[in-house]
Design a protein around this motif. Structure first.
Motif, mmCIF file in Angstrom:
data_model
loop_
_atom_site.group_PDB
_atom_site.id
_atom_site.type_symbol
_atom_site.label_atom_id
_atom_site.label_comp_id
_atom_site.label_asym_id
_atom_site.label_seq_id
_atom_site.Cartn_x
_atom_site.Cartn_y
_atom_site.Cartn_z
ATOM 1 N N ALA A 193 0.838 -1.086 -0.079
ATOM 2 C CA ALA A 193 0.092 -0.136 -0.099
ATOM 3 C C ALA A 193 0.777 1.257 0.112
ATOM 4 O O ALA A 193 2.139 1.304 0.181
ATOM 5 C CB ALA A 193 -0.743 0.022 1.059
ATOM 6 N N ASN A 194 0.214 2.318 -0.254
ATOM 7 C CA ASN A 194 1.046 3.643 -0.093
ATOM 8 C C ASN A 194 2.101 3.675 -1.052
ATOM 9 O O ASN A 194 3.547 4.282 -0.545
ATOM 10 C CB ASN A 194 1.275 4.072 1.167
ATOM 11 C CG ASN A 194 0.057 3.917 2.149
ATOM 12 O OD1 ASN A 194 -1.067 4.621 1.633
ATOM 13 N ND2 ASN A 194 0.266 3.677 3.452
ATOM 14 N N ASN A 195 2.390 2.922 -2.035
ATOM 15 C CA ASN A 195 3.538 2.879 -2.948
ATOM 16 C C ASN A 195 3.340 3.598 -4.222
ATOM 17 O O ASN A 195 2.315 3.264 -4.855
ATOM 18 C CB ASN A 195 4.354 1.960 -2.847
ATOM 19 C CG ASN A 195 3.649 0.609 -3.521
ATOM 20 O OD1 ASN A 195 3.772 0.951 -4.818
ATOM 21 N ND2 ASN A 195 3.614 -0.491 -3.002
ATOM 22 N N ASN A 196 4.397 4.324 -4.747
ATOM 23 C CA ASN A 196 4.224 4.959 -5.918
ATOM 24 C C ASN A 196 4.612 4.021 -7.011
ATOM 25 O O ASN A 196 4.257 4.287 -8.164
ATOM 26 C CB ASN A 196 4.899 6.413 -5.953
ATOM 27 C CG ASN A 196 4.464 7.419 -4.811
ATOM 28 O OD1 ASN A 196 2.984 7.356 -4.627
ATOM 29 N ND2 ASN A 196 5.145 8.010 -4.311
ATOM 30 N N ASP A 197 5.549 3.310 -6.638
ATOM 31 C CA ASP A 197 6.100 2.535 -7.647
ATOM 32 C C ASP A 197 5.758 0.949 -7.437
ATOM 33 O O ASP A 197 6.694 0.302 -6.759
ATOM 34 C CB ASP A 197 7.547 2.701 -7.840
ATOM 35 C CG ASP A 197 8.251 2.041 -9.260
ATOM 36 O OD1 ASP A 197 7.411 1.371 -9.641
ATOM 37 O OD2 ASP A 197 9.279 2.707 -9.687
ATOM 38 N N LEU A 198 4.744 0.385 -7.794
ATOM 39 C CA LEU A 198 4.272 -0.786 -7.424
ATOM 40 C C LEU A 198 5.169 -2.027 -7.876
ATOM 41 O O LEU A 198 5.694 -2.726 -7.410
ATOM 42 C CB LEU A 198 2.816 -1.243 -8.020
ATOM 43 C CG LEU A 198 2.258 -2.641 -7.688
ATOM 44 C CD1 LEU A 198 2.152 -2.885 -6.077
ATOM 45 C CD2 LEU A 198 0.824 -2.457 -8.210
ATOM 46 N N SER A 199 5.332 -1.750 -9.258
ATOM 47 C CA SER A 199 6.269 -2.605 -9.894
ATOM 48 C C SER A 199 7.651 -2.688 -9.395
ATOM 49 O O SER A 199 8.151 -3.862 -9.255
ATOM 50 C CB SER A 199 6.634 -1.958 -11.609
ATOM 51 O OG SER A 199 7.506 -2.748 -12.235
ATOM 52 N N TYR A 200 8.109 -1.750 -9.074
ATOM 53 C CA TYR A 200 9.705 -1.692 -8.195
ATOM 54 C C TYR A 200 9.600 -2.265 -6.919
ATOM 55 O O TYR A 200 10.264 -3.279 -6.652
ATOM 56 C CB TYR A 200 10.106 -0.303 -8.140
ATOM 57 C CG TYR A 200 11.482 0.026 -7.337
ATOM 58 C CD1 TYR A 200 12.752 -0.355 -7.906
ATOM 59 C CD2 TYR A 200 11.411 0.066 -5.846
ATOM 60 C CE1 TYR A 200 13.837 -0.225 -7.062
ATOM 61 C CE2 TYR A 200 12.776 0.136 -4.951
ATOM 62 C CZ TYR A 200 13.730 0.042 -5.972
ATOM 63 O OH TYR A 200 15.126 -0.005 -5.229
ATOM 64 N N ASN A 201 8.446 -2.160 -6.056
ATOM 65 C CA ASN A 201 8.238 -2.744 -5.073
ATOM 66 C C ASN A 201 8.076 -4.488 -5.068
ATOM 67 O O ASN A 201 8.660 -5.040 -4.139
ATOM 68 C CB ASN A 201 7.187 -2.261 -3.980
ATOM 69 C CG ASN A 201 7.495 -0.603 -3.543
ATOM 70 O OD1 ASN A 201 8.388 -0.757 -2.622
ATOM 71 N ND2 ASN A 201 6.966 0.202 -4.073
ATOM 72 N N LEU A 202 7.264 -4.806 -5.939
ATOM 73 C CA LEU A 202 7.132 -5.990 -6.077
ATOM 74 C C LEU A 202 8.347 -6.754 -6.654
ATOM 75 O O LEU A 202 8.520 -7.925 -6.318
ATOM 76 C CB LEU A 202 6.144 -6.404 -7.357
ATOM 77 C CG LEU A 202 4.564 -6.184 -6.919
ATOM 78 C CD1 LEU A 202 3.614 -5.991 -8.251
ATOM 79 C CD2 LEU A 202 4.179 -7.097 -5.991
ATOM 80 N N LYS A 203 9.147 -6.032 -7.415
ATOM 81 C CA LYS A 203 10.324 -6.651 -7.861
ATOM 82 C C LYS A 203 11.317 -6.795 -6.671
ATOM 83 O O LYS A 203 11.840 -8.020 -6.627
ATOM 84 C CB LYS A 203 11.050 -5.446 -8.827
ATOM 85 C CG LYS A 203 11.379 -6.208 -10.273
ATOM 86 C CD LYS A 203 12.231 -5.250 -11.380
ATOM 87 C CE LYS A 203 11.301 -4.771 -12.166
ATOM 88 N NZ LYS A 203 11.585 -3.541 -12.832
#
Ligand code: S3P
Length: 186
Positions: A131-141
């Motif tokens: 939640a609260n993240n602007n870069d979902l792709s980066y966080n998932l990676k």
């Protein structure tokens, strides 16, 4: 060595957004078996959302509830079990799930995860880590690369999910299960 008997649970592991719950529900009805989701059990037994638990008590406490939940499933048979994405972080969890379960790692690309998650995260009470993240792709990676080896080393089978509909993935797992499971008439 795969621990197969006709009562085995089918356990789905993998990242958030890979489809564990949807595929598990599909398989539950296709195989006429109960479907259980460890996150749902935590919410029901605690009376709190996953986000509330993380925010009020912290991740460590959530992981303890997750472990207790998995422990409570030790005497469950013949179920389809969807787990939270972080289940592999605790070896004990996987040891318990393997006692009576065949472990299927649902593996999807970051694109697939993002596509499945992007519309749901806004009001999500289930995935505080994303939640609260602007870069979902980066966080998932980041998360995926930390966990990938754990998913692989803990799985009996790896199922690729990219570009496949839920029912096709479900049927693929059912087919494998039929092949390895003795006397499986369903
Ligand atoms: C988590 C994934 C979530 C839930 C919790 C933690 C994780 O489940 O268990 O928010 O650590 O990846 P899903 O995999 O169903 O999103």
């Amino acid at each position: 060595m795969i621990r197969v008997n006709k009562y085995n649970n089918i356990v789905l592991i993998g990242m958030s957004g890979v489809g564990k719950t949807s595929i598990g529900k599909y398989m539950g009805s296709a195989m006429n078996r109960h479907f259980l989701d460890t996150d749902d059990i935590i919410v029901t037994t605690s009376g709190k959302t996953i986000s509330y638990i993380f925010n009020e008590y912290g991740e460590k406490y959530f992981r303890e509830l997750e472990k207790q939940t998995i422990k409570s499933l030790l005497n469950c048979y013949n179920k389809i079990i969807a787990t939270g994405g972080g289940v592999v972080l605790e070896n004990d969890n996987m040891d318990m799930l393997k006692k009576n379960g065949i472990i299927f790692f649902l593996d999807g690309s970051i694109n697939t995860l993002v596509n499945n998650l992007k519309s749901t995260l806004l009001n999500d009470k289930h995935r505080p880590l994303l939640a609260n993240n602007n870069d979902l792709s980066y966080n998932l990676k980041e998360m995926y690369y930390k966990r990938r080896n754990l998913y692989i080393s803990n799985s009996d089978y790896i199922i690729k999910v990219d570009d496949k509909p839920i029912d096709i993935i479900g049927e693929e797992i059912i087919q494998i299960y039929k092949e390895i499971s003795p006397c499986s008439y369903f």
